[in-house]
Design a protein around this motif. Structure first.
Motif, PDB file in Angstrom:
ATOM      1  N   ASN A   1      44.806  48.245  45.053  1.00  0.00           N
ATOM      2  CA  ASN A   1      43.476  48.215  44.442  1.00  0.00           C
ATOM      3  C   ASN A   1      42.504  47.296  45.189  1.00  0.00           C
ATOM      4  OD1 ASN A   1      41.375  48.752  42.740  1.00  0.00           O
ATOM      5  ND2 ASN A   1      42.546  48.418  40.874  1.00  0.00           N
ATOM      6  N   PRO A   2      42.245  47.591  46.463  1.00  0.00           N
ATOM      7  CA  PRO A   2      41.313  46.771  47.249  1.00  0.00           C
ATOM      8  C   PRO A   2      39.914  46.676  46.641  1.00  0.00           C
ATOM      9  CG  PRO A   2      42.498  48.296  48.668  1.00  0.00           C
ATOM     10  CD  PRO A   2      42.838  48.661  47.251  1.00  0.00           C
ATOM     11  N   ALA A   3      39.451  47.738  45.971  1.00  0.00           N
ATOM     12  CA  ALA A   3      38.105  47.708  45.380  1.00  0.00           C
ATOM     13  C   ALA A   3      37.991  46.593  44.349  1.00  0.00           C
ATOM     14  CB  ALA A   3      37.769  49.058  44.748  1.00  0.00           C
ATOM     15  N   ASN A   4      39.009  46.426  43.514  1.00  0.00           N
ATOM     16  CA  ASN A   4      38.968  45.352  42.524  1.00  0.00           C
ATOM     17  C   ASN A   4      39.096  43.981  43.176  1.00  0.00           C
ATOM     18  OD1 ASN A   4      38.386  46.755  40.250  1.00  0.00           O
ATOM     19  ND2 ASN A   4      40.460  46.793  39.458  1.00  0.00           N
ATOM     20  N   ILE A   5      39.835  43.899  44.264  1.00  0.00           N
ATOM     21  CA  ILE A   5      39.925  42.631  44.985  1.00  0.00           C
ATOM     22  C   ILE A   5      38.544  42.253  45.517  1.00  0.00           C
ATOM     23  CG2 ILE A   5      40.841  41.541  47.077  1.00  0.00           C
ATOM     24  CD1 ILE A   5      43.450  43.146  46.558  1.00  0.00           C
ATOM     25  N   ILE A   6      37.857  43.221  46.103  1.00  0.00           N
ATOM     26  CA  ILE A   6      36.518  42.967  46.645  1.00  0.00           C
ATOM     27  C   ILE A   6      35.552  42.632  45.512  1.00  0.00           C
ATOM     28  CG2 ILE A   6      34.576  44.026  47.866  1.00  0.00           C
ATOM     29  CD1 ILE A   6      36.752  45.588  49.513  1.00  0.00           C
ATOM     30  N   PHE A   7      35.660  43.331  44.394  1.00  0.00           N
ATOM     31  CA  PHE A   7      34.822  43.040  43.236  1.00  0.00           C
ATOM     32  C   PHE A   7      35.049  41.604  42.771  1.00  0.00           C
ATOM     33  CE2 PHE A   7      33.346  43.464  38.841  1.00  0.00           C
ATOM     34  CZ  PHE A   7      32.176  44.186  39.045  1.00  0.00           C
ATOM     35  N   ASN A   8      36.300  41.193  42.736  1.00  0.00           N
ATOM     36  CA  ASN A   8      36.657  39.826  42.362  1.00  0.00           C
ATOM     37  C   ASN A   8      36.033  38.823  43.339  1.00  0.00           C
ATOM     38  OD1 ASN A   8      38.098  37.378  41.828  1.00  0.00           O
ATOM     39  ND2 ASN A   8      39.730  38.575  40.899  1.00  0.00           N
ATOM     40  N   LEU A   9      36.057  39.148  44.622  1.00  0.00           N
ATOM     41  CA  LEU A   9      35.463  38.258  45.622  1.00  0.00           C
ATOM     42  C   LEU A   9      33.947  38.151  45.451  1.00  0.00           C
ATOM     43  CD1 LEU A   9      37.572  39.378  48.701  1.00  0.00           C
ATOM     44  CD2 LEU A   9      37.697  37.162  47.532  1.00  0.00           C
ATOM     45  N   LYS A  10      33.307  39.244  45.085  1.00  0.00           N
ATOM     46  CA  LYS A  10      31.865  39.205  44.809  1.00  0.00           C
ATOM     47  C   LYS A  10      31.577  38.261  43.639  1.00  0.00           C
ATOM     48  CE  LYS A  10      30.821  43.957  46.177  1.00  0.00           C
ATOM     49  NZ  LYS A  10      30.268  45.239  45.722  1.00  0.00           N
ATOM     50  N   ASN A  11      32.391  38.360  42.598  1.00  0.00           N
ATOM     51  CA  ASN A  11      32.221  37.472  41.445  1.00  0.00           C
ATOM     52  C   ASN A  11      32.409  36.013  41.846  1.00  0.00           C
ATOM     53  OD1 ASN A  11      31.696  39.572  39.694  1.00  0.00           O
ATOM     54  ND2 ASN A  11      33.786  39.702  38.939  1.00  0.00           N
ATOM     55  N   THR A  12      33.425  35.754  42.658  1.00  0.00           N
ATOM     56  CA  THR A  12      33.686  34.384  43.115  1.00  0.00           C
ATOM     57  C   THR A  12      32.522  33.877  43.952  1.00  0.00           C
ATOM     58  OG1 THR A  12      36.063  34.796  43.100  1.00  0.00           O
ATOM     59  CG2 THR A  12      35.300  32.914  44.386  1.00  0.00           C
ATOM     60  N   ALA A  13      32.033  34.700  44.867  1.00  0.00           N
ATOM     61  CA  ALA A  13      30.897  34.306  45.703  1.00  0.00           C
ATOM     62  C   ALA A  13      29.676  34.014  44.831  1.00  0.00           C
ATOM     63  CB  ALA A  13      30.583  35.402  46.717  1.00  0.00           C
ATOM     64  N   SER A  14      29.436  34.859  43.844  1.00  0.00           N
ATOM     65  CA  SER A  14      28.287  34.662  42.947  1.00  0.00           C
ATOM     66  C   SER A  14      28.386  33.354  42.190  1.00  0.00           C
ATOM     67  CB  SER A  14      28.192  35.816  41.944  1.00  0.00           C
ATOM     68  OG  SER A  14      27.960  37.022  42.601  1.00  0.00           O
TER      69      SER A  14
ATOM     70  N   GLN B   1      45.863  33.891  42.563  1.00  0.00           N
ATOM     71  CA  GLN B   1      44.698  33.965  41.680  1.00  0.00           C
ATOM     72  C   GLN B   1      44.168  35.395  41.614  1.00  0.00           C
ATOM     73  OE1 GLN B   1      41.363  31.551  42.882  1.00  0.00           O
ATOM     74  NE2 GLN B   1      39.985  32.745  41.626  1.00  0.00           N
ATOM     75  N   ILE B   2      44.029  36.031  42.771  1.00  0.00           N
ATOM     76  CA  ILE B   2      43.540  37.411  42.818  1.00  0.00           C
ATOM     77  C   ILE B   2      44.553  38.350  42.153  1.00  0.00           C
ATOM     78  CG2 ILE B   2      42.978  39.339  44.358  1.00  0.00           C
ATOM     79  CD1 ILE B   2      40.780  37.329  44.515  1.00  0.00           C
ATOM     80  N   ALA B   3      45.811  38.168  42.476  1.00  0.00           N
ATOM     81  CA  ALA B   3      46.851  39.052  41.943  1.00  0.00           C
ATOM     82  C   ALA B   3      46.992  38.940  40.431  1.00  0.00           C
ATOM     83  CB  ALA B   3      48.191  38.749  42.611  1.00  0.00           C
ATOM     84  N   HIS B   4      46.659  37.787  39.869  1.00  0.00           N
ATOM     85  CA  HIS B   4      46.818  37.590  38.421  1.00  0.00           C
ATOM     86  C   HIS B   4      45.488  37.566  37.676  1.00  0.00           C
ATOM     87  CE1 HIS B   4      50.637  36.079  40.108  1.00  0.00           C
ATOM     88  NE2 HIS B   4      51.125  36.734  39.085  1.00  0.00           N
ATOM     89  N   SER B   5      44.434  38.029  38.328  1.00  0.00           N
ATOM     90  CA  SER B   5      43.129  38.015  37.677  1.00  0.00           C
ATOM     91  C   SER B   5      42.989  39.222  36.753  1.00  0.00           C
ATOM     92  CB  SER B   5      42.015  38.051  38.730  1.00  0.00           C
ATOM     93  OG  SER B   5      41.945  39.342  39.297  1.00  0.00           O
ATOM     94  N   GLU B   6      41.875  39.235  36.036  1.00  0.00           N
ATOM     95  CA  GLU B   6      41.597  40.361  35.142  1.00  0.00           C
ATOM     96  C   GLU B   6      41.373  41.634  35.954  1.00  0.00           C
ATOM     97  OE1 GLU B   6      37.658  38.528  36.209  1.00  0.00           O
ATOM     98  OE2 GLU B   6      39.611  37.774  35.679  1.00  0.00           O
ATOM     99  N   LEU B   7      41.101  41.482  37.249  1.00  0.00           N
ATOM    100  CA  LEU B   7      40.924  42.627  38.137  1.00  0.00           C
ATOM    101  C   LEU B   7      42.153  42.740  39.031  1.00  0.00           C
ATOM    102  CD1 LEU B   7      37.218  41.970  39.141  1.00  0.00           C
ATOM    103  CD2 LEU B   7      38.062  43.627  37.507  1.00  0.00           C
ATOM    104  N   ASP B   8      43.299  42.842  38.419  1.00  0.00           N
ATOM    105  CA  ASP B   8      44.577  42.822  39.131  1.00  0.00           C
ATOM    106  C   ASP B   8      44.498  43.543  40.463  1.00  0.00           C
ATOM    107  OD1 ASP B   8      47.795  44.390  38.567  1.00  0.00           O
ATOM    108  OD2 ASP B   8      47.258  42.748  39.879  1.00  0.00           O
ATOM    109  N   GLY B   9      44.639  42.804  41.531  1.00  0.00           N
ATOM    110  CA  GLY B   9      44.544  43.373  42.852  1.00  0.00           C
ATOM    111  C   GLY B   9      45.873  43.681  43.492  1.00  0.00           C
ATOM    112  N   ARG B  10      46.951  43.058  43.032  1.00  0.00           N
ATOM    113  CA  ARG B  10      48.276  43.283  43.598  1.00  0.00           C
ATOM    114  C   ARG B  10      48.271  43.121  45.112  1.00  0.00           C
ATOM    115  NH1 ARG B  10      51.590  47.406  40.337  1.00  0.00           N
ATOM    116  NH2 ARG B  10      52.329  47.830  42.418  1.00  0.00           N
ATOM    117  N   SER B  11      47.495  42.177  45.590  1.00  0.00           N
ATOM    118  CA  SER B  11      47.320  42.000  47.029  1.00  0.00           C
ATOM    119  C   SER B  11      48.627  41.725  47.755  1.00  0.00           C
ATOM    120  CB  SER B  11      46.324  40.874  47.309  1.00  0.00           C
ATOM    121  OG  SER B  11      46.816  39.642  46.821  1.00  0.00           O
TER     122      SER B  11
END
Length: 170
Positions: free
Chosen positions: A90-103, A20-30
Motif C-alpha cells: 500500500n505505497p499510496a497510504n504510505i505516501i499519504f501518511n508522509l504528506k500528513n507528517t510533512a504538513s 510508525q508507518i507500518a502501525h499507523s492508521e494508514l497501515d502501509g506494511r512497508s
C-alpha cells in the motif's frame, strides 16, 4: 556504492519510522516491500514519482529527507501502486501518511498552501474575480453562488487546519 554510504553517514536516520508507518492508521506494511518496482511501473506519474523508492526510504528511516521530498506531493493517491503490489504494501497510504507528517511540520508546497488559503477565505479553490463574474454575465450565466465561509471556518478551527497551514506545529 560509496556515494550512498557517504550520503547516509551525513543523514539523520529515524530507526522507528518504518514501525510508525507500518502501525499507523494508514497501515502501509512497508516492511513487506521486496523492491520489485511493480508499484512504480503502474504509477501514472511513474516518470516523476517512484513509490518503491519512497517505501525503501521509509524502511531506511529517512524521515527528514522524505518530508522534504517534492515527489510525495505529486502523488494523486489514485491507488494504482497499492492495487498492483503483490505484497499488499500500500505505497499510496504510505505516501499519504508522509504528506500528513510533512504538513504537521509545516512543510506544504506554496501552490497547495495558496489553494488552502483560498478555501479558508473564499470557500473555493480559486478566487472568483470581478473579471470572471463579467465573463459569466456575458455568457448569460447567473452570478456565482456565495459560499457559507463560517461553516468552513468552524470545520477548519476544529481540525486546527489554519495552524497547520501557517506552518505551526500541531
Amino acid at each position: 556504492m560509496s556515494e550512498i554510504v557517504v550520503s547516509l553517514k551525513s543523514t539523520k536516520v529515524d530507526p522507528f519510522l518504518k514501525q510508525q508507518i507500518a502501525h499507523s492508521e494508514l497501515d502501509g506494511r512497508s516492511l513487506l516491500c521486496t523492491q520489485c518496482g511493480i508499484c512504480t511501473s503502474g504509477c501514472p506519474l511513474g516518470e516523476y514519482i517512484k513509490p518503491h523508492k519512497i517505501v525503501r526510504m521509509v524502511n531506511l528511516g529517512l524521515r527528514d529527507q522524505l518530508i522534504h521530498l517534492r515527489e510525495i506531493w505529486l502523488c494523486t493517491t489514485c491507488f494504482t501502486c497499492s492495487q498492483r503490489c503483490p505484497q499488499d504494501v500500500n505505497p499510496a497510504n504510505i505516501i499519504f501518511n508522509l504528506k500528513n507528517t510533512a504538513s504537521r511540520h509545516g512543510i506544504i508546497p506554496a501552490g497547495l498552501r495558496e489553494i488552502c488559503r483560498n478555501i479558508l477565505e473564499e470557500g473555493r479553490t480559486l478566487k472568483i474575480t470581478t473579471g470572471r463574474e463579467r465573463e459569466r454575465e456575458k455568457l448569460g450565466l447567473p452570478k456565482t453562488v456565495t459560499v457559507n465561509i463560517e461553516k468552513i471556518k468552524r470545520l477548519m478551527d476544529k481540525t486546527r487546519f489554519d495552524k497547520i497551514l501557517e506552518g505551526g506545529k500541531v
